[in-house]
Design an enzyme around this catalytic site. Structure first.
Site, mmCIF file in Angstrom:
data_model
loop_
_atom_site.group_PDB
_atom_site.id
_atom_site.type_symbol
_atom_site.label_atom_id
_atom_site.label_comp_id
_atom_site.label_asym_id
_atom_site.label_seq_id
_atom_site.Cartn_x
_atom_site.Cartn_y
_atom_site.Cartn_z
ATOM 1 N N SER A 179 0.882 -1.189 -0.045
ATOM 2 C CA SER A 179 0.176 0.063 0.076
ATOM 3 C C SER A 179 0.902 1.296 -0.006
ATOM 4 O O SER A 179 1.584 1.338 -0.976
ATOM 5 C CB SER A 179 -1.027 0.101 1.353
ATOM 6 O OG SER A 179 -1.852 1.100 1.165
ATOM 7 N N ASP A 187 -9.325 -4.355 -5.776
ATOM 8 C CA ASP A 187 -8.748 -3.116 -4.933
ATOM 9 C C ASP A 187 -9.240 -2.099 -5.774
ATOM 10 O O ASP A 187 -9.374 -1.902 -6.924
ATOM 11 C CB ASP A 187 -7.352 -3.336 -5.058
ATOM 12 C CG ASP A 187 -6.562 -2.388 -4.271
ATOM 13 O OD1 ASP A 187 -7.308 -1.427 -3.911
ATOM 14 O OD2 ASP A 187 -5.366 -2.327 -3.927
ATOM 15 N N HIS A 195 -7.709 -4.802 -1.130
ATOM 16 C CA HIS A 195 -6.613 -4.039 -0.813
ATOM 17 C C HIS A 195 -5.807 -4.896 0.255
ATOM 18 O O HIS A 195 -4.378 -4.545 0.204
ATOM 19 C CB HIS A 195 -6.945 -2.461 -0.427
ATOM 20 C CG HIS A 195 -5.659 -1.825 -0.324
ATOM 21 N ND1 HIS A 195 -5.214 -1.230 -1.663
ATOM 22 C CD2 HIS A 195 -5.032 -1.016 0.586
ATOM 23 C CE1 HIS A 195 -4.012 -0.390 -1.242
ATOM 24 N NE2 HIS A 195 -4.039 -0.093 0.052
#
Length: 400
Positions: free
Chosen positions: A242, A343, A373
């Site tokens: 991320s 995602d 995600h």
């Protein structure tokens, strides 16, 4: 009870954002100060409504206005688990700091489930530290050194820490499945330290490792013994999830890999990298109410993390923007981009992968069709995560 609240506007953009509210707030005047005959509760309700309905002006309000009132001001929870107090300090459900008892998961200098770990200070002045993870395969063998993975955690640049539950889990898993030494590296968080501070902290870690590499080459005693005995500094990989995936990209942008010699970065692995842009992408439209990263939360992270007055087309957020360094001109090592098909950031991640290919970079893609995600933490996707583990291990050991 009504009180008079004075909002002293110091930024033109904040003032303009207030003006856009139109008739929703009964303005008295706009001339540099704006008196409102509203209760404290009503003021904050308006601000929270703005954050959700208009893409939020929270950044402008927090940076550009000062509240004074006869009633006690209130703390604001800007994100789940993250509160900005009335004195401006930020409190998180697991705060970041140098290694202390505040860290979510304790390190273990003895092998537990085949992995040992310990905390190290990288830059005490900046508050940058790391957690080293060592697989039990190194026991008694100081000759066959292992690849070194530098891992950066996620959290939208605003939350998380190097010793948190998620990076600890990912680092231990990486040790076991790829047989590598891992350092989970910290970085300072926004909004106290806005970008590019996180990128600079990541470069500080890389420079510290470069010194460790030189210590090892000179057989000096100044280096960390775990690294001296077990890390192969000619096989270093930068990985992140991320926001950490965004950092992994920017390490190559901010710190040309040739400048790190004799340490050699052989690869970069961005996992579900946190990229965005002003225009709403197709995947953001399709999963705008995603349980983990809904659009409003995603945008709030960026408002808190980017430099003041920056948009999501800033190069820190959008590596394909007109102002971003041209990918063809950045000296990347090999790359492995890992994405989840469900995602909200999927479209931006695929665009990034395609742009790298078009720029002539050596890049591989691993896609998990049902991946969200945070798919790396979802038990129901364990079979897919095993496939990802193998792809990472193959990528790391490819040159052997």
């Amino acid at each position: 009870m009504l009180v008079r609240v004075e909002l002293v506007v110091n930024e033109k953009r904040a003032c303009n954002s207030f003006i856009q509210l139109g008739s929703r707030i009964p303005w008295s005047r706009i001339d540099g100060s704006v008196p409102l005959d509203l209760s404290i509760e009503e003021v904050f309700a308006q601000l929270i409504a703005l954050a959700v309905a208009m893409g939020s002006i929270l950044e402008e309000i927090s940076a550009a206005t000062t509240f004074t009132s006869k009633e006690e001001e209130k703390d604001i929870e800007v994100l789940p688990g993250m509160v900005i107090k009335v004195d401006g300090t930020v409190v998180r459900n697991s705060d970041h700091a140098l290694p202390t008892t505040d860290i979510n998961v304790s390190s273990s200098p003895i092998f537990v489930n085949n992995v040992a770990s310990k905390d190290i200070v990288i830059d005490s002045e900046a508050g940058v530290w790391g957690r080293l993870f060592l697989p039990e395969s190194v026991t008694g063998d100081h000759t066959n050194k292992l690849p070194l993975v530098v891992y950066y955690h996620g959290g939208g640049f605003c939350m998380g820490n190097a010793g948190g539950e998620s990076p600890t889990y990912q680092s231990i898993r990486l040790c076991r499945t790829s047989n590598v030494v891992v350092i989970s590296a910290s970085y300072r968080l926004a909004p106290e330290d806005r970008l590019p501070v996180a990128f600079k902290d990541a470069c500080t870690t890389m420079s510290w490792l470069q010194k460790q590499c030189k210590y090892q080459a000179g057989e000096a005693e100044a280096g960390d013994p775990w690294l001296m005995n077990h890390a192969d500094f000619s096989r270093v990989f930068v990985m992140g999830q991320s926001a950490g995936g965004n950092i992994a990209h920017h390490v190559a942008v901010f710190k040309p890999i040739d400048e790190l010699k004799p340490l050699i970065v052989q690869g970069i692995v961005p996992i579900v990298p946190f990229f965005s842009a002003e225009a709403i992408s197709e995947s953001e439209k399709n999963v705008s109410e995603d349980e983990i990263l809904p659009l409003g939360k995603h945008h709030t992270f960026w408002r808190l993390a980017l430099p003041l007055n920056a948009t999501r087309d800033h190069p820190y957020c959008n590596p394909l923007s007109a102002d971003a360094p041209k990918l063809a001109e950045v000296k990347f090592p090999r790359l492995l981009v890992i994405v989840g098909g469900k995602d909200p950031l999927y479209t931006r991640q695929i665009e990034y992968y395609d742009a790298l290919k078009q720029a002539g970079k050596e890049v591989e893609l691993v896609e998990v069709p049902e991946g969200t995600h945070i798919f790396r933490k979802i038990p129901a996707l364990e079979a897919e995560n095993v496939r990802v583990d193998k792809a990472i291990s193959d990528f790391i050991h490819k040159s052997e």
